[in-house]
Design an enzyme around this catalytic site. Sequence first.
Site, PDB file in Angstrom:
ATOM      1  N   ASP A 145       0.823  -1.205   0.000  1.00 14.30           N
ATOM      2  CA  ASP A 145       0.000   0.000   0.000  1.00 14.30           C
ATOM      3  C   ASP A 145       0.861   1.262   0.000  1.00 14.30           C
ATOM      4  O   ASP A 145       1.953   1.289   0.560  1.00 14.30           O
ATOM      5  CB  ASP A 145      -0.888  -0.013   1.251  1.00 14.30           C
ATOM      6  CG  ASP A 145      -1.837   1.168   1.313  1.00 14.30           C
ATOM      7  OD1 ASP A 145      -2.674   1.271   0.405  1.00 14.30           O
ATOM      8  OD2 ASP A 145      -1.731   1.971   2.252  1.00 14.30           O
ATOM      9  N   GLU A 163       0.933  -0.546  -5.173  1.00 14.47           N
ATOM     10  CA  GLU A 163      -0.051   0.511  -5.391  1.00 14.47           C
ATOM     11  C   GLU A 163       0.759   1.804  -5.537  1.00 14.47           C
ATOM     12  O   GLU A 163       1.067   2.467  -4.548  1.00 14.47           O
ATOM     13  CB  GLU A 163      -1.028   0.617  -4.225  1.00 14.47           C
ATOM     14  CG  GLU A 163      -2.162   1.596  -4.515  1.00 14.47           C
ATOM     15  CD  GLU A 163      -2.578   2.455  -3.331  1.00 14.47           C
ATOM     16  OE1 GLU A 163      -3.606   3.128  -3.432  1.00 14.47           O
ATOM     17  OE2 GLU A 163      -1.875   2.466  -2.309  1.00 14.47           O
TER      18      GLU A 163
END
Length: 768
Positions: free
Chosen positions: A447, A500
Amino acid sequence: MTALDFATPTKTATEPEAPIVPPPGVDQMRVDALTHGRLGDPFAVLGPHRLDTEDGARWVVRAFYPGARRVQAIDSRGQIITEMTQVGRTGLFHGPLRADAQDVYGHPELYRLRIIWPAGTGHEAVQETEDPYAFGLLLGDLDLHLLNEGTHWALASCLGAQAMRIDGISGVRFAVWAPNAQRVSVVGEFNQWDGRRHPMRLRHQAGVWELFLPSGLGVGPGARYKFELIGADGRLMVKADPAARQTEPPPATASVVADPAPLRWNDDAWMQTRAERQKPDAPISIYEVHAGSWLRDLEDGGRNLQWDELADRLIPYVTALGFTHIELLPVAEHPFGGSWGYQPLGLFAPSARFGAPEAFARFVDRCHQAGLGVIVDWVPAHFPTDAHGLAQFDGTALYEHQDPREGFHQDWNTLIYNFGRNEVRGFLIASGLEWLERFHIDGLRVDAVASMLYRDYSRRAGEWVPNRYGGRENLEAVAFIQQMNTVVHERCPGAITIAEESTAWPGVTAPVEFNGLGFDYKWNMGWMHDTLHYMQRDPVYRQHHHDGMTFGLVYAFSEHFILPISHDEVVHGKGSLLGKMPGDEWQRLANLRAYLAFMWTHPGKKLLFMGSEFGQVGEWNHDASPEWHLLDDPRHRGVQRLVHDLNALYRNEPSLHARDTAPEGFNWVIGDDRTNSVFAFLRLDGEGRPMLVVANMTPVPREGYRIGVPPADGATHWREVLNTDAAVYGGSDFGNGGAVDVDHVAAHGQGQSLVLRLPPLGVVVLKV
């Protein structure tokens, strides 16, 4: 560190006025420090000690049990070796061992402690245990060296709480990294959460504190515990274990001693084949799930399901729809459910919200047996500031940066890990390996990578610190990411890592040896933003934004991409995926079906967030289930059936996945028909066999639309294998009757063509 490092505590009114006479071999300062919970070197006072006296050397035992009536040292037969004497009312007991109570090497005889506690009028409670302070050094020199170096990949079995046997004695070994703390203790129900009772030994070379508590003290698997620290600044803090493998369910914050029994696995067949299943030429279709809200039990107060319940319900649902993988929003322990797991503090522990770690392992095992891969969102970028967590862990900025320009995340009010510190890098990488190695996870989706890569991420001028070359790149974070990916790929064959990353950082999926970051895949955030902005527009205006659907092909093969329609696109006022679509109800559903088909036939792996597969109307709410009742409506069941059929087509047709990362696998046929908002392209497998995809992004049906096609081995007709406007999907059934004959009229640079009927707001797929 000794008691001399602490200031002498101020005497309180509750202390005895008479002077306390310290036992032989211990000075008053140490007695005071021990009884007031400020002794940094407990082994200098407690346990067996050899004293040289005028009568010769002798062994004495000291133990600290505040509130006990009596303490005895006993031998293996339960015979009293010595009745120990309490020093005033301090709780410090001491007594000599028998003169003959030593072995041939001069070591003290093995002994146990018998503690007699008050248990009501006329009654006593007796506890027998080995002495925690009779055990020698616990962690080996290699462990300490690897911890210093930041390369102890089995960190979770070194630090934290390890139920084990030492010298034949069962108990729990505790260890925690806190190099700047003045004192660290283990606290729990087994010692009434009293930080005075079990202070730990500091291993100076690594800044690690350790202590073995025998099971006779009531410690074992399932026991709740924390660490109580006196920080470098003198503050008293109680912290959860950063390396805990198990926790108690939030909002409680204690760590739990995990069961040491090995996890059981029945997924050998999957593990042997997963490398092939996750390669760039494999079909990868991911169903993204928030485990806490996928299905709430409304008959039980709306509680979230446990892992075994999710396995019973979620796995059959996902496999029936044809997805190849489940991706879980972060399931590492996190204090605030509203963060959806993206602000974790227990990076080694599956959240107790869903059951024990063993239950999570069973869930993964059952996924694998059903042919499903499991990807977990992993958050090494930042952590929350909760007092029981990592923030100022030992009274200093240990895990984070001291300077808020480097260490504070303004967007999320969180703290940023110090990637330049060996121990922090090692801690994070070891946590990723814990999920991959211990729990057989097939991939980590990392993330907020962009926030790690740039020192000026979401900061104005003057709010960030340049790197050593004066640039904005976070060189320490880059080195951490490269090391993480290198270690993962060396230790976990077939596992994947996914970034990401929302910027144009070059080489995200390039190998580390070529100065890339080393990820296997990258979320294509640009494609997602461009295409969603296009689809949100009224079709009458789409001709002016045609590039929104075509621009992604300019860079589609620069990285190994996943096309993500994720949770981020259906929260924070953005509405649902269906809610983004313009027009009346029929048009919105038609737009949604067309968009999903465009995505599934576009180069790149697929990811779809739960609820989008059947056209959820409302925005995602993490406290409620998706709108499953919509499946009573045949139009929403039609969207769900389309997703099933898209997955089947994608999985069974190599032209749609085998050359996802190669420009040779894609050819535009019509990319410039802005007036009609029509797109047509070919997907080609490794042998050049074509599949034609045609999208009409207006509500106008188009008769006689000519499209040039390649000869395709002399085929005379093309089969229509998918039409998003089919009645079974909720459409108007405007199409091509299942097949179209080739017309020997040149078009679009080809010597032959097809004349098609293009459905309104629809996509048709044809193959020879």
